[in-house]
Scaffold this motif. Structure first.
Motif, short mmCIF file in Angstrom:
data_model
loop_
_atom_site.label_atom_id
_atom_site.label_comp_id
_atom_site.label_asym_id
_atom_site.label_seq_id
_atom_site.Cartn_x
_atom_site.Cartn_y
_atom_site.Cartn_z
N GLY A 135 -40.05 64.84 -45.28
CA GLY A 135 -40.59 66.20 -45.16
C GLY A 135 -41.98 66.26 -45.74
N PRO A 136 -42.61 67.44 -45.69
CA PRO A 136 -43.96 67.59 -46.23
C PRO A 136 -44.00 67.33 -47.73
N LEU A 137 -45.19 66.98 -48.22
CA LEU A 137 -45.42 66.76 -49.64
C LEU A 137 -46.12 67.97 -50.26
N LYS A 138 -46.30 67.94 -51.57
CA LYS A 138 -47.05 68.99 -52.25
C LYS A 138 -48.55 68.83 -51.94
N PRO A 139 -49.33 69.89 -52.02
CA PRO A 139 -50.77 69.77 -51.76
C PRO A 139 -51.44 68.81 -52.73
N LEU A 140 -52.28 67.93 -52.18
CA LEU A 140 -53.07 66.98 -52.97
C LEU A 140 -54.54 67.17 -52.61
N ILE A 141 -55.37 67.41 -53.62
CA ILE A 141 -56.81 67.49 -53.46
C ILE A 141 -57.41 66.24 -54.07
N ALA A 142 -58.23 65.54 -53.32
CA ALA A 142 -58.81 64.27 -53.78
C ALA A 142 -60.31 64.42 -53.99
N ILE A 143 -60.79 63.94 -55.14
CA ILE A 143 -62.21 64.03 -55.49
C ILE A 143 -62.70 62.62 -55.79
N PRO A 144 -63.33 61.95 -54.82
CA PRO A 144 -63.78 60.57 -55.05
C PRO A 144 -64.99 60.49 -55.96
N THR A 145 -65.01 59.46 -56.80
CA THR A 145 -66.15 59.22 -57.68
C THR A 145 -66.81 57.88 -57.38
N THR A 146 -66.36 57.22 -56.32
CA THR A 146 -67.02 56.02 -55.81
C THR A 146 -67.15 56.17 -54.30
N ALA A 147 -68.17 55.55 -53.72
CA ALA A 147 -68.35 55.56 -52.27
C ALA A 147 -67.80 54.25 -51.74
N GLY A 148 -66.46 54.18 -51.64
CA GLY A 148 -65.83 52.92 -51.28
C GLY A 148 -64.64 53.07 -50.37
N THR A 149 -63.49 53.43 -50.92
CA THR A 149 -62.25 53.33 -50.16
C THR A 149 -62.09 54.41 -49.10
N GLY A 150 -62.68 55.58 -49.29
CA GLY A 150 -62.41 56.67 -48.37
C GLY A 150 -60.99 57.18 -48.43
N SER A 151 -60.31 56.93 -49.55
CA SER A 151 -58.90 57.29 -49.67
C SER A 151 -58.67 58.79 -49.57
N GLU A 152 -59.73 59.58 -49.78
CA GLU A 152 -59.59 61.03 -49.66
C GLU A 152 -59.31 61.47 -48.23
N THR A 153 -59.47 60.56 -47.26
CA THR A 153 -59.25 60.91 -45.86
C THR A 153 -58.04 60.22 -45.24
N THR A 154 -57.33 59.39 -45.98
CA THR A 154 -56.27 58.57 -45.39
C THR A 154 -54.89 58.91 -45.93
N GLY A 155 -53.89 58.48 -45.18
CA GLY A 155 -52.50 58.60 -45.62
C GLY A 155 -51.96 57.27 -46.10
N VAL A 156 -52.78 56.52 -46.82
CA VAL A 156 -52.43 55.17 -47.24
C VAL A 156 -52.58 55.05 -48.76
N ALA A 157 -51.63 54.38 -49.40
CA ALA A 157 -51.68 54.08 -50.84
C ALA A 157 -51.41 52.59 -51.02
#
Length: 281
Positions: A135-157
């Motif tokens: 099911g859906p997850l809780k809201p997550l807000i991502a604030i990147p401090t490096t210009a690298g992974t782009g994890s703020e836009t992906t569904g990958v961990a």
């Protein structure tokens, strides 16, 4: 049977100098009352986390700080965050940092919201069972401090499974942050060597996305929910990847050589987000 479809999972991005200070209002507007701020011990003492915490306080959103993120997360460091998140009764998460912090927050959110029978249930096959979140997850807000992974836009961990000496991950669109706050102020203190190495990460992500096996050469899943986030190269991802490559070629040398070059640092943050949208789809 080969697949005949690809899916674009949208990513919400807010870009601009100083927008980190808006996160408290975002949390309040989402109806969040208690959030877990996920970061590492170094960043916990620095400006980006201080701005986030002050913004939450100003908006009347209570929070707890988890600063146990490990650079290059492991299954053990993920589970440490999960142990904090599970009994915390948090209704949202805010990740501040590089990909390690954002990925740790994704895992904490997933496992605290939908506890599995076994840690490996959600881990990508063949190491894990690769089960989708129920099911859906809780809201997550991502604030990147490096210009690298782009994890703020992906569904990958991504993490290291220490016992197997293997790098693996968890991938599903439901892990994607609901908002990525992309603020050039958060990379102004990034040392040149880190700007260079994280910039090459952007380059790798964009190239890997653009040269991936096409989506229509991959097996068709039995159900749409089983179509992987890494579904193969497709026309939409190609657009994002090519633009990321253009930005890297233009701005990476400037971002490395000029810590006060706000334009270059900001454009590299956008390149990281664009590459993330590319390879994340």
């Amino acid at each position: 049977m080969r697949d005949t479809a690809f899916e674009m999972a949208t990513s919400n991005i807010r870009y601009g100098q100083g927008v980190t200070a808006e996160v408290g209002m975002d949390a309040a507007d989402l109806g969040l009352r208690r959030v877990l701020v996920v970061t590492d011990a170094n960043l916990a003492q620095r400006s980006p986390v201080a701005v986030v915490r002050q913004s939450l306080e100003d908006a009347g959103v209570t929070h707890e700080l988890f600063d146990g993120v490990r650079v290059e997360p492991t299954d053990a460091s993920f589970q440490e965050a999960i142990r904090v998140a599970t009994p915390g009764e948090f209704d949202g998460y805010i990740a501040v940092g590089g990909g390690s912090s954002i990925d740790t927050a994704k895992a904490a959110n997933l496992y605290a919201t939908h506890p599995p029978d076994d840690f490996l249930d959600y881990v990508n096959a063949p190491i894990g069972a690769g089960k989708p979140p129920p099911g859906p997850l809780k809201p997550l807000i991502a604030i990147p401090t490096t210009a690298g992974t782009g994890s703020e836009t992906t569904g990958v961990a991504i993490f290291d499974l220490v016992e197997m000496e293997a790098k693996t991950g968890i991938a599903h669109r439901r892990l994607k942050p609901i908002l990525g706050i992309v603020d050039p102020d958060n990379t102004r203190q990034l040392p040149p060597a880190v700007a260079a190495s994280s910039g090459l990460d952007v380059l790798s992500h964009a190239l890997e996305s653009y040269t991936a096996i096409p989506y229509d050469e991959r097996p068709r899943p039995e159900r749409p929910i089983l179509r992987p986030a890494y579904q193969g190269a497709n026309p939409i991802s190609d657009l994002w990847s090519l633009e990321a490559l253009r930005l890297v070629s233009t701005y990476l040398p400037r971002a490395i050589n000029g810590e006060d070059d706000v334009e270059a640092r900001g454009q590299m943050l956008l390149a990281a987000a664009f590459a993330g949208i590319g390879f994340g789809n």
